[in-house]
Scaffold this motif. Structure first.
Motif, PDB file in Angstrom:
ATOM      1  N   ALA A   1      22.299  -0.734  31.450  1.00 53.52           N
ATOM      2  CA  ALA A   1      22.434   0.300  32.481  1.00 53.52           C
ATOM      3  C   ALA A   1      23.876   0.411  32.957  1.00 53.52           C
ATOM      4  N   GLU A   2      24.539  -0.723  33.109  1.00 55.91           N
ATOM      5  CA  GLU A   2      25.929  -0.712  33.553  1.00 55.91           C
ATOM      6  C   GLU A   2      26.819   0.009  32.545  1.00 55.91           C
ATOM      7  N   LEU A   3      26.666  -0.306  31.281  1.00 54.88           N
ATOM      8  CA  LEU A   3      27.504   0.333  30.266  1.00 54.88           C
ATOM      9  C   LEU A   3      27.229   1.829  30.153  1.00 54.88           C
ATOM     10  N   LEU A   4      25.941   2.200  30.135  1.00 54.16           N
ATOM     11  CA  LEU A   4      25.604   3.618  30.011  1.00 54.16           C
ATOM     12  C   LEU A   4      26.063   4.409  31.226  1.00 54.16           C
ATOM     13  N   SER A   5      26.087   3.774  32.394  1.00 51.45           N
ATOM     14  CA  SER A   5      26.526   4.482  33.599  1.00 51.45           C
ATOM     15  C   SER A   5      28.010   4.832  33.537  1.00 51.45           C
ATOM     16  N   ARG A   6      28.768   4.106  32.715  1.00 57.21           N
ATOM     17  CA  ARG A   6      30.199   4.375  32.577  1.00 57.21           C
ATOM     18  C   ARG A   6      30.487   5.481  31.572  1.00 57.21           C
ATOM     19  N   GLN A   7      29.487   5.855  30.801  1.00 57.41           N
ATOM     20  CA  GLN A   7      29.716   6.747  29.663  1.00 57.41           C
ATOM     21  C   GLN A   7      29.018   8.097  29.865  1.00 57.41           C
ATOM     22  N   HIS A   8      29.632   9.122  29.355  1.00 55.19           N
ATOM     23  CA  HIS A   8      28.962  10.411  29.158  1.00 55.19           C
ATOM     24  C   HIS A   8      29.487  10.923  27.822  1.00 55.19           C
ATOM     25  N   HIS A   9      28.867  10.428  26.746  1.00 51.46           N
ATOM     26  CA  HIS A   9      29.400  10.641  25.398  1.00 51.46           C
ATOM     27  C   HIS A   9      28.334  11.297  24.534  1.00 51.46           C
ATOM     28  N   PRO A  10      28.724  12.240  23.668  1.00 53.53           N
ATOM     29  CA  PRO A  10      27.718  12.946  22.860  1.00 53.53           C
ATOM     30  C   PRO A  10      26.963  12.080  21.880  1.00 53.53           C
ATOM     31  N   HIS A  11      27.441  10.848  21.608  1.00 50.87           N
ATOM     32  CA  HIS A  11      26.757   9.989  20.644  1.00 50.87           C
ATOM     33  C   HIS A  11      26.202   8.711  21.277  1.00 50.87           C
TER      34      HIS A  11
ATOM     35  N   GLN B   1      36.355   1.164  26.792  1.00 53.70           N
ATOM     36  CA  GLN B   1      35.920   0.539  28.034  1.00 53.70           C
ATOM     37  C   GLN B   1      35.968  -0.996  27.955  1.00 53.70           C
ATOM     38  N   GLU B   2      36.634  -1.522  26.934  1.00 52.59           N
ATOM     39  CA  GLU B   2      36.714  -2.977  26.700  1.00 52.59           C
ATOM     40  C   GLU B   2      35.325  -3.587  26.510  1.00 52.59           C
ATOM     41  N   ALA B   3      34.450  -2.820  25.874  1.00 53.69           N
ATOM     42  CA  ALA B   3      33.103  -3.289  25.562  1.00 53.69           C
ATOM     43  C   ALA B   3      32.947  -3.418  24.052  1.00 53.69           C
ATOM     44  N   VAL B   4      32.064  -4.326  23.638  1.00 51.03           N
ATOM     45  CA  VAL B   4      31.729  -4.508  22.223  1.00 51.03           C
ATOM     46  C   VAL B   4      30.213  -4.424  22.111  1.00 51.03           C
ATOM     47  N   HIS B   5      29.709  -3.628  21.176  1.00 51.53           N
ATOM     48  CA  HIS B   5      28.262  -3.418  21.053  1.00 51.53           C
ATOM     49  C   HIS B   5      27.538  -4.686  20.618  1.00 51.53           C
TER      50      HIS B   5
END
Length: 468
Positions: free
Chosen positions: A68-78, A140-144
């Protein structure tokens, strides 16, 4: 005498109409190790677009707050759009986190490729979309940390790609999910440097591997290789250097990757992602641009219309899988093991050249028409044929003296009780099942066992020990 009340439904099998926060469950959509996904609508606004409601299997699973935290930072088409998150209270009092996301009417990547037989240009554009999603996370300095075919959906109506399941991701300030040395993820997609680190630090319980963006790119390379050949790459020979340190020196790649069915620009980019030296993989942004450029140089291959799967056939297949999966999750909890999958690799390192088989460019055909030396022929869509029955898990239910399992829907096989399903290989392996004679068998185990996400690190694994 009063009859005993029926047990409360587990999170993996909520009755239709169940309320979860402000959402009402309308349909079962899928199930993984850590969560079940439902199609749901907002209560009081049932005619609005549905959402994908992902509910945690385990109480207070920290993966859901992370996603939820990561998705809240993003608004990306993919990347799927976050709509809501919260906690659902099970009738027994435990709290299970949930996430409501944009509903993606999509097909898992490998299934989509089998159905629509993409050519090299289409595959490149598809992979470029995944690379763009990774670029957004890496910025965002994140790794999947769990890039694989099961976590990539191709939307039916426009072919847009969505990278899903960010619960295993990490970012600055995120808490640790699993003990050292390796982070969560699917073993077959781990980079050589991750396995090398695990081997070097197997006796150091406090030293953890730090996943980097280049680990995601290697996993994307494994995904691409599996997509176009039907076979995973394998770690090559390992040795100790003069200091006694384990070194992984090469990869073993399938012959089909070097066939005429895989266009050279696509092959070169796959080899780049699978490079033994992380710095040679580049960045997600660089790869996305290179993939788009390479796609423009290729002429789309003609695929006869009668070779393409129609939508209604796919929908009927999905309905069957969902029905079987619903029955299975109602009866059991499945642990995540490391099943052995009989995939064979061709000898040779990353620079080896394989046979130039003549044939069409369609990569779906490359996956299913490769020689038996590379890939056993499936007897069911997505299923690799195994001749050896699966080994029972520790604590798995066993048949009685007459060879009968506790429930009539269960199958006695190799001194264990199993649920036989029609899951494809990707789905089967992701929930800890085993393929046998074209069918997926799920072990019947105690619901008290917590799913395992780690693998032994006493030696560097071969590909079949870490299959997805």
């Amino acid at each position: 005498m009063e009859s005993a009340s029926p047990p409360s439904p587990p999170p993996a099998f909520l009755p239709l109409g169940t309320q979860v926060g402000p959402w009402r469950v309308m349909d079962w959509a899928g199930c993984g190790v850590h969560g079940a996904v439902y199609r749901a609508v907002r209560i009081g606004d049932e005619h609005a677009a549905p959402v994908a409601l992902k509910l945690a299997m385990l109480p207070r699973d920290p993966r859901f707050a992370r996603e939820a935290e990561l998705l809240s930072r993003q608004h990306h088409p993919h990347l799927p759009r976050l709509i809501d998150h919260g906690e659902w209270q099970h009738p027994d009092g435990t709290l299970h986190p949930y996430i409501a996301m944009e509903w993606v009417d999509g097909v898992p990547l490998y299934d989509w490729a089998r159905l629509y037989r993409p050519d090299s240009a289409q595959v490149l554009r598809l992979l470029a979309q995944v690379a763009l999603a990774l670029q957004a996370l890496h910025t965002q300095e994140a790794v999947h940390r769990d890039v694989k075919g099961a976590n990539i959906l191709v939307r039916r109506w426009d072919g847009r790609v969505f990278l899903t399941d960010l619960g295993s991701s990490t970012f600055r300030g995120a808490d640790t999910l699993t003990p050292p040395p390796l982070p969560p993820g699917t073993p077959i997609y781990r980079s050589p440097e991750a396995w090398q680190f695990a081997a070097q630090h197997e006796r150091t319980a406090t030293t953890a591997y730090r996943a980097l963006p280049t680990d995601d790119l290697y996993a994307l390379g494994v995904t691409a290789c599996r997509l176009v050949t039907g076979t995973y790459p394998d770690l090559g020979e390992t040795r100790r250097d003069e200091h006694g340190t384990w070194r992984v020196e090469s990869l073993v790649l399938p012959h089909a990757l070097f066939s005429a069915r895989v266009e050279p620009p696509l092959r070169e980019l796959i080899l780049r992602m699978l490079s033994m030296r992380p710095e040679q993989r580049g960045t997600a942004a660089q790869l996305a641009r290179a993939m788009e450029r390479a796609a423009t140089t290729l002429t789309p291959a003609h695929v006869p219309s009668n070779d393409r799967a129609d939508t209604s056939s796919w929908q009927r297949w999905l309905t069957t899988v969902a029905a079987v999966g619903t029955l299975a999750t109602a009866m059991l909890w499945v642990i995540a093991g490391t099943p052995e999958v009989p995939l064979r690799s061709a000898p040779g390192g990353i620079g080896a050249s394989g046979p130039a088989d003549a044939g069409p460019v369609g990569l779906g055909e490359a996956a299913v028409s490769a020689s038996t030396e590379d890939t056993p022929a499936p007897s069911d869509p997505g299923a690799m044929v195994a001749d050896t029955p699966p080994e029972p898990e520790p604590g798995q239910a066993k048949p009685d003296a007459k060879g009968r399992c506790p429930h009539k829907q269960q199958v006695a096989l190799n001194d264990g009780c199993w649920m036989k399903t029609s899951f494809a290989q990707e789905q089967c392996e992701s929930v800890g099942g085993s393929m046998y004679q074209g069918a997926c068998y799920l072990p019947i185990v105690s619901p008290k066992r917590r799913p395992s996400t780690t693998v032994p690190t006493t030696r560097l694994p071969r590909h079949h020990e870490g299959a997805e």
